[in-house]
Design a protein around this motif. Sequence first.
Motif, mmCIF file in Angstrom:
data_model
loop_
_atom_site.group_PDB
_atom_site.id
_atom_site.type_symbol
_atom_site.label_atom_id
_atom_site.label_comp_id
_atom_site.label_asym_id
_atom_site.label_seq_id
_atom_site.Cartn_x
_atom_site.Cartn_y
_atom_site.Cartn_z
ATOM 1 N N GLY A 202 14.047 -1.040 -1.715
ATOM 2 C CA GLY A 202 14.307 -2.385 -1.221
ATOM 3 C C GLY A 202 13.067 -3.159 -0.849
ATOM 4 N N ARG A 203 12.012 -2.984 -1.633
ATOM 5 C CA ARG A 203 10.749 -3.670 -1.338
ATOM 6 C C ARG A 203 10.345 -4.561 -2.504
ATOM 7 N NH1 ARG A 203 4.880 -0.955 0.176
ATOM 8 N NH2 ARG A 203 3.963 -2.875 1.031
ATOM 9 N N ASP A 204 9.754 -5.719 -2.191
ATOM 10 C CA ASP A 204 9.223 -6.624 -3.201
ATOM 11 C C ASP A 204 7.891 -6.071 -3.695
ATOM 12 O OD1 ASP A 204 8.205 -8.647 -4.746
ATOM 13 O OD2 ASP A 204 8.429 -10.225 -3.226
ATOM 14 N N PRO A 205 7.762 -5.741 -4.991
ATOM 15 C CA PRO A 205 6.491 -5.183 -5.479
ATOM 16 C C PRO A 205 5.321 -6.147 -5.339
ATOM 17 C CG PRO A 205 7.980 -5.678 -7.305
ATOM 18 C CD PRO A 205 8.783 -5.815 -6.048
ATOM 19 N N ALA A 206 5.595 -7.435 -5.205
ATOM 20 C CA ALA A 206 4.513 -8.407 -5.034
ATOM 21 C C ALA A 206 3.824 -8.263 -3.686
ATOM 22 C CB ALA A 206 5.052 -9.827 -5.192
ATOM 23 N N GLU A 207 4.416 -7.487 -2.773
ATOM 24 C CA GLU A 207 3.769 -7.240 -1.484
ATOM 25 C C GLU A 207 2.591 -6.286 -1.608
ATOM 26 O OE1 GLU A 207 7.951 -7.488 1.086
ATOM 27 O OE2 GLU A 207 6.716 -5.672 1.124
ATOM 28 N N ILE A 208 2.478 -5.591 -2.726
ATOM 29 C CA ILE A 208 1.463 -4.548 -2.900
ATOM 30 C C ILE A 208 0.321 -5.087 -3.749
ATOM 31 C CG2 ILE A 208 1.015 -2.215 -3.740
ATOM 32 C CD1 ILE A 208 4.079 -1.723 -3.399
ATOM 33 N N GLU A 209 -0.863 -5.147 -3.169
ATOM 34 C CA GLU A 209 -2.037 -5.602 -3.921
ATOM 35 C C GLU A 209 -2.392 -4.568 -4.983
ATOM 36 O OE1 GLU A 209 -6.598 -7.273 -3.326
ATOM 37 O OE2 GLU A 209 -5.580 -6.315 -1.623
#
Length: 265
Positions: A202-209
């Motif tokens: 349930g996480r947005d992959p765009a949050e990960i640099e």
Amino acid sequence: MTSRIRIGVQLQPQHAPDYQLIRDAVVRAEDSGVDIIFNWDHFFPLTGDPDGAHFECWTMLGAWAEQTSRVEIGALVTCNSYRNPELLADMARTVDHISGGRLILGLGGGWFQRDYTEYGYEFGTKGTRLDDLGASLPRITDRLSKLNPPPLRDLPIMIGGSGEKKTLRHVAAHADIWHGFLDVEGYRHKSAVLAQHCADVGRDPAEIERSMAIKFEDDDVAATLRFADDMAAEGVSLLTVSSSGPDYDLTGLTELVRWRDAREG
């Protein structure tokens, strides 16, 4: 995910029998305009003379925290096996304070068997080492939340590696930055795998640099910078070049910083 391209340099703490060589390289790197200076967490050289000069990672990061004033610092990456997770969290918090809030906490499962054998750690298997990393990550974040005083910021956690079943699952669950050693096609594939792991938790992959290593092969600067352009077009926003002792040639770093600045206009 940050949109600004950042440049890192990994100053590999090998083949520098006089620590002044590393201290000087840190000065030159910060003066070059680099964004992040990394070292690595090993006990012996990985290239060249296997018994050559080598220094320890986290002691050095404490010195870098005092020596530098602008750049972020960190290990690319810390071996999870070498330190108790609670102790590592405390070490990271302390270095973060010494640096004024500039530490990146890089983590990986570990792989260099000689380190384990000569320093008395159980090597296990790749799977068990990655399982141990998965068990350590919540312990690290829990300890960070309990320390007094706490870190000066929410410590960015970087996880290095591209294993699809375990490493990328740990990235999805815990990381702020994912670092890999991939070409463009490999990155696209692994990024899609990471996106699925993110969906599972349930996480947005765009949050990960997205962070990738970059090498200047055969002095072909133009080809390397085309690769940098291609990776940036894929969404990679941190590119890191490495340099080893005793000379710590920063020519590639200078080229990358110039490329970044030209992109920014």
